[in-house]
Design an enzyme around this catalytic site. Sequence first.
Site, mmCIF file in Angstrom:
data_model
loop_
_atom_site.group_PDB
_atom_site.id
_atom_site.type_symbol
_atom_site.label_atom_id
_atom_site.label_comp_id
_atom_site.label_asym_id
_atom_site.label_seq_id
_atom_site.Cartn_x
_atom_site.Cartn_y
_atom_site.Cartn_z
ATOM 1 N N SER A 228 0.849 -1.195 0.000
ATOM 2 C CA SER A 228 0.000 0.000 0.000
ATOM 3 C C SER A 228 0.884 1.243 0.000
ATOM 4 O O SER A 228 1.695 1.410 -0.907
ATOM 5 C CB SER A 228 -0.967 -0.048 1.188
ATOM 6 O OG SER A 228 -1.960 0.942 1.077
ATOM 7 N N GLU A 338 -9.058 -5.352 -4.517
ATOM 8 C CA GLU A 338 -8.489 -4.309 -3.660
ATOM 9 C C GLU A 338 -9.548 -3.407 -3.022
ATOM 10 O O GLU A 338 -9.552 -3.179 -1.815
ATOM 11 C CB GLU A 338 -7.541 -3.423 -4.481
ATOM 12 C CG GLU A 338 -6.323 -4.115 -5.062
ATOM 13 C CD GLU A 338 -5.125 -4.103 -4.128
ATOM 14 O OE1 GLU A 338 -5.284 -3.732 -2.950
ATOM 15 O OE2 GLU A 338 -4.038 -4.471 -4.598
ATOM 16 N N HIS A 450 -7.644 -5.479 -0.258
ATOM 17 C CA HIS A 450 -6.424 -4.694 -0.034
ATOM 18 C C HIS A 450 -5.728 -5.164 1.248
ATOM 19 O O HIS A 450 -6.332 -5.237 2.317
ATOM 20 C CB HIS A 450 -6.811 -3.221 0.099
ATOM 21 C CG HIS A 450 -5.655 -2.268 0.100
ATOM 22 N ND1 HIS A 450 -4.856 -2.072 -1.001
ATOM 23 C CD2 HIS A 450 -5.188 -1.431 1.064
ATOM 24 C CE1 HIS A 450 -3.936 -1.158 -0.717
ATOM 25 N NE2 HIS A 450 -4.116 -0.759 0.526
#
Length: 540
Positions: A228, A338, A450
């Site tokens: 991320s 995600e 995610h």
Amino acid sequence: MFMNWTRWRVRTWMAVAGLTLGALVAAAPAVSASTLGGQAAASGSGPVVGTTNGPVRGLANGAVDEFLGIPYAAPPVGALRWQPPQPGASWSGVRDATRFAPHCPQPATLFGQASMSEDCLYLNVFTPSHQQAGSHFPVMVWIHGGGMVTGESNDFDPAPLVADGATVVTINYRLGALGFLAHPALADANGQSGDYGLMDQQAALRWVQRNIAGFGGDPRNVTIFGESAGGLAVLSQVASPQASGLFGRAIVESGSYNLTQPSLSSAETAGEAFAASAGCASQTAACLRSLPVSTILADQNGYTPNINSEVLPETLGTAFATGNFNRVPIINGTNRDEWRTFVAFDELFGNPVTAANYQSMISSTLSGYLAAPVPAAVAAIIAGKYPLTAFPSPSIALGAVGTDAILACPALTIDQSVSRFVPTFAYEFNDENAPEVYLPPVSFPYGAAHGSEVQYLMDLPTVAFPQALSAPQQQLAATMQGYWTNFANSGSPASSGTPLWPLFNALTQKMQSLAPPAPQTETDFASTHNCAFWAALPAA
């Protein structure tokens, strides 16, 4: 443009963690050395390693020697706030390195524990125990995520990677306004400001170059990896001339969401607005450096690296397209679903996606990415490409929109660019049944959301909803760990013990689909995520 989305995501994280799910933060396990399975070494016990600032004593935790809370730079406090990191002081005697040190200031969220300590530039070393003198393990330096406003190194236990023969370093770096504020009053002699968090990461990498050999690591074989915002940081270091020579390989997990950084002038304009909001109408460095940490946290907004001729001279997209980056082998990938994480935030915060608000949610999700805001006409075009009739629920539909536009197709753009210059290995994490360890259940399945791949690589001792991997998932985890450490060791993820992972090239676009029990090669990523549609979509 992307700053608006970044701010929205940060506000959502903080709102969900601080209001709707605040109790979950308090319930998360406390972090200490014992969280990783070891007990603090008594005085006079535990392995001792010399560093350029003095010796440190760690703790032996089974097959791993742990050295926690080692300073890699001076505390960035007082006159050193919003300055490049400075060398740390040396010490006499043996410094205790059996407990994590404070991490950088942030409010409590599901992605980071609250901290008010600016004295936070510390790292941790995990290395195989009982190593022979002169060992040379590949080194992996982990940069945590959290939107560059939250997160800390002590949420990750890299024991599985160490068991595969790697020395792993996890680091803290300045976050939020303290790490990324640009302001004319803070400019150096060359007129540059911002990107202090990136400079911290580079200082940690320089510490690794000077010291890691004493821990059994090979300073000539360093891989940086992150997820991320940590993945975006890895991309930033790949593009930064100041990071040249500090690492030889890079792994990017879901870090492709921002390829166009704000200019220095726009970042400094935002910095002046922050200063006024925080009570520094004078717009002076002295006022800014005197602000209480609590005031900075209360007034900060979303932050991202900005153009800075010394640290990041051009946008990531431009650097990768022109080959003007540190030429190292790269693994780059995303997760199949995600954006379902962020759709779940909306639902948990009382704003679920419905058929009635679907188009407006498309607009609010993508505002700041395609345009600010996304016009209703463009949202209608997107809704036509992603009709509700094609998905089990409006939430799943919006998750596909966000995944494809914000992460998947930009990742493909990176792959297509960098593969012209360096060996590139692309992946998609595809375990649709991956445990969701950060958020509670919602009305739709999270899928491969995610951050869900991280638990397959490292242990996560502080998550709010820990779950065990199934036997097929454990098999996938072992393969992924092998891929990551093989890449760190040799520059190629595959070995005789793992499935073949072909190089990416723009013609065949072969990627590795990471799904249990065994990964396979896929070639339909671009069509699955409608990347030609997003490339041709009008901005207004």
